[in-house]
Design an enzyme around this catalytic site. Structure first.
Site, short mmCIF file in Angstrom:
data_model
loop_
_atom_site.label_atom_id
_atom_site.label_comp_id
_atom_site.label_asym_id
_atom_site.label_seq_id
_atom_site.Cartn_x
_atom_site.Cartn_y
_atom_site.Cartn_z
N THR A 247 -1.67 -7.81 -0.25
CA THR A 247 -0.26 -7.43 -0.09
C THR A 247 0.47 -8.59 0.58
O THR A 247 -0.16 -9.57 0.99
CB THR A 247 -0.09 -6.17 0.79
OG1 THR A 247 -0.47 -6.51 2.13
CG2 THR A 247 -0.91 -5.00 0.30
N LYS B 14 -3.42 -0.68 16.42
CA LYS B 14 -4.08 0.33 15.58
C LYS B 14 -5.06 1.18 16.39
O LYS B 14 -5.29 2.35 16.06
CB LYS B 14 -4.77 -0.34 14.39
CG LYS B 14 -3.81 -1.02 13.41
CD LYS B 14 -2.86 -0.06 12.71
CE LYS B 14 -2.08 -0.74 11.58
NZ LYS B 14 -1.12 0.16 10.90
N ASN C 135 2.60 4.96 7.06
CA ASN C 135 2.05 3.72 6.47
C ASN C 135 2.74 2.46 7.00
O ASN C 135 2.11 1.41 7.07
CB ASN C 135 2.20 3.79 4.94
CG ASN C 135 1.98 2.45 4.29
OD1 ASN C 135 0.84 1.99 4.14
ND2 ASN C 135 3.06 1.77 3.91
N SER D 29 -6.60 0.71 10.71
CA SER D 29 -7.38 -0.44 10.24
C SER D 29 -8.73 -0.44 10.94
O SER D 29 -8.81 -0.14 12.14
CB SER D 29 -6.66 -1.74 10.58
OG SER D 29 -7.53 -2.84 10.38
N ASP E 225 14.08 3.42 8.91
CA ASP E 225 13.56 2.36 9.78
C ASP E 225 12.97 3.07 10.99
O ASP E 225 13.70 3.68 11.78
CB ASP E 225 14.69 1.42 10.19
CG ASP E 225 14.20 0.27 11.07
OD1 ASP E 225 13.13 0.39 11.70
OD2 ASP E 225 14.90 -0.75 11.12
N ILE F 87 0.83 -1.21 0.00
CA ILE F 87 0.00 0.00 0.00
C ILE F 87 0.87 1.26 0.00
O ILE F 87 0.52 2.26 -0.65
CB ILE F 87 -0.97 -0.05 1.21
CG1 ILE F 87 -1.94 -1.23 1.05
CG2 ILE F 87 -1.75 1.26 1.34
CD1 ILE F 87 -2.76 -1.55 2.31
N1 LIG Z 1 -3.15 -5.10 3.56
C1 LIG Z 1 -4.25 -4.91 4.29
O1 LIG Z 1 -5.27 -5.61 4.15
C2 LIG Z 1 -4.31 -3.78 5.30
C3 LIG Z 1 -5.54 -3.46 5.87
C4 LIG Z 1 -5.61 -2.43 6.80
C5 LIG Z 1 -4.46 -1.73 7.12
N2 LIG Z 1 -3.27 -2.06 6.55
C6 LIG Z 1 -2.08 -1.27 6.93
O2 LIG Z 1 -1.51 -0.73 5.76
C7 LIG Z 1 -0.11 -0.51 5.98
C8 LIG Z 1 0.67 -1.11 4.83
O3 LIG Z 1 0.45 -2.51 4.85
P1 LIG Z 1 0.69 -3.46 3.59
O4 LIG Z 1 -0.50 -4.33 3.52
O5 LIG Z 1 1.10 -2.68 2.39
O6 LIG Z 1 1.90 -4.36 4.16
P2 LIG Z 1 3.31 -4.80 3.58
O7 LIG Z 1 3.24 -5.11 2.12
O8 LIG Z 1 3.78 -5.84 4.53
O9 LIG Z 1 4.20 -3.48 3.73
C9 LIG Z 1 4.58 -3.01 4.99
C10 LIG Z 1 5.66 -1.97 4.79
O10 LIG Z 1 6.07 -1.51 6.10
C11 LIG Z 1 7.49 -1.57 6.13
N3 LIG Z 1 8.00 -1.69 7.49
C12 LIG Z 1 7.84 -2.69 8.37
N4 LIG Z 1 8.53 -2.43 9.48
C13 LIG Z 1 9.14 -1.24 9.30
C14 LIG Z 1 10.00 -0.43 10.08
N5 LIG Z 1 10.42 -0.79 11.28
N6 LIG Z 1 10.43 0.77 9.57
C15 LIG Z 1 10.04 1.14 8.35
N7 LIG Z 1 9.26 0.42 7.54
C16 LIG Z 1 8.82 -0.76 8.03
C17 LIG Z 1 7.86 -2.76 5.27
O11 LIG Z 1 9.22 -2.71 4.93
P3 LIG Z 1 10.06 -4.06 4.54
O12 LIG Z 1 9.68 -4.39 3.12
O13 LIG Z 1 11.49 -3.63 4.70
O14 LIG Z 1 9.64 -5.12 5.51
C18 LIG Z 1 6.91 -2.54 4.11
O15 LIG Z 1 7.44 -1.56 3.24
C19 LIG Z 1 0.20 -1.12 7.34
O16 LIG Z 1 0.21 -0.11 8.33
C20 LIG Z 1 -0.96 -2.08 7.57
O17 LIG Z 1 -1.20 -2.33 8.94
C21 LIG Z 1 -3.16 -3.07 5.65
#
Ligand SMILES: NC(=O)c1ccc[n+]([C@@H]2O[C@H](COP(=O)([O-])OP(=O)(O)OC[C@H]3O[C@@H](n4cnc5c(N)ncnc54)[C@H](OP(=O)(O)O)[C@@H]3O)[C@@H](O)[C@H]2O)c1
Length: 241
Positions: free
Chosen positions: A199, A168, A89, A141, A62, A17
């Site tokens: 994702t 969250k 994010n 979320s 980070d 995202i």
């Molecule tokens: N997907 C869903 O259904 C959903 C629904 C509601 C909310 N969300 C929220 O949307 C956001 C993005 O999620 P996503 O689904 O796109 O997940 P994702 O593909 O797992 O991406 C998560 C991102 O966060 C980064 N990250 C993790 N730990 C970090 C840290 N310590 N410092 C900096 N960056 C860090 C990851 O980096 P690396 O690649 O280096 O690990 C990655 O770029 C999150 O906050 C998630 O809770 C997602």
């Protein structure tokens, strides 16, 4: 790059995202700094945007590392003197990770989703304060919604992720506190739910694309003077806290 383009920092932007929010903002003429833990991954993710002529720059970030956050704040102060938009994010959900106790899941999730987000926000406030239209978007979320959890008809009633939801909910609490604190200075601080999206975090399960998920985040990042402050919403409208 547009002269006087707004500048946005997106955390966790190398995939999912965050990457789609980067694209959405850059397509609106915003210069997007893609915060990535691994700068090499960030460069790879940025390459197609740069090739398409978009103003996208990968930066190392980070949010659990105070030195990384401080170094980025200094870099942005030296390069730009301000930023206009912060999209918090970066986040994790560890409820289904094996080999971690529930307290370990809670501690690690809070460290990233709450303390890390707070660390980054605090570091960026001086730079946001230099903007004429400072905006903070917290990617939350609806799983954190107490109101929806109490609704047996809720479409996600079967998804029980206690440590993720608690993190969250804390992020939502920070959102309303920052909104109250910073609103008088012209800030808009809002939480959004991108929706259940395909994702890495969801094993690419649902059909919803990151591009669809990014729409509400981009809208909140670009919200005008009449836009909300201290709200929680998805692309269908306001969500109950
Ligand atoms: N997907 C869903 O259904 C959903 C629904 C509601 C909310 N969300 C929220 O949307 C956001 C993005 O999620 P996503 O689904 O796109 O997940 P994702 O593909 O797992 O991406 C998560 C991102 O966060 C980064 N990250 C993790 N730990 C970090 C840290 N310590 N410092 C900096 N960056 C860090 C990851 O980096 P690396 O690649 O280096 O690990 C990655 O770029 C999150 O906050 C998630 O809770 C997602």
């Amino acid at each position: 790059m547009e002269e006087n383009a707004r500048i946005a920092l997106v955390s966790g932007a190398n995939r999912g995202i965050g990457e789609a929010i980067t694209a959405g903002l850059a397509n609106e003429g915003v210069h997007v700094l893609m915060g990535c833990r691994d700068l090499e991954k960030g460069k790879e993710a940025a390459a197609p945007f740069v090739a398409a002529g978009l103003a996208v720059t990968p930066v190392q970030l980070d949010i659990t590392d105070a030195a990384s956050v401080a170094a980025l704040a200094q870099q942005l102060a030296d390069s730009f003197g301000h930023i206009d938009i912060l999209v918090n994010n970066a986040g994790v959900g560890l409820d289904f990770v094996p080999d971690l106790s529930v307290p370990e899941k809670m501690a690690q999730t809070l460290e990233i989703n709450v303390i890390g987000t707070l660390r980054l926000t605090e570091a960026m406030l001086p730079l946001l304060s230099q903007s004429s239209q400072p905006r903070i978007v917290n990617v939350s979320s609806e799983l954190a919604s107490f109101g929806l959890r109490h609704d047996p008809e809720w479409e996600h009633a079967d998804k029980i992720l206690p440590t993720y939801a608690a993190s969250k909910a804390a992020l939502n609490a920070l959102t309303v506190s920052y909104a109250a604190q910073l609103g008088p200075q012209g800030f808009k601080v809002n939480a959004i739910c991108p929706g259940f999206t395909a994702t890495a975090a969801t094993n690419f399960l649902p059909d919803r694309t990151p591009e669809e998920a990014a729409v509400v985040a981009v809208e909140m990042a670009l919200t005008g003077e009449d836009g909300p402050n201290g709200s929680f919403s998805n692309d269908r409208g306001p969500l109950p806290w």
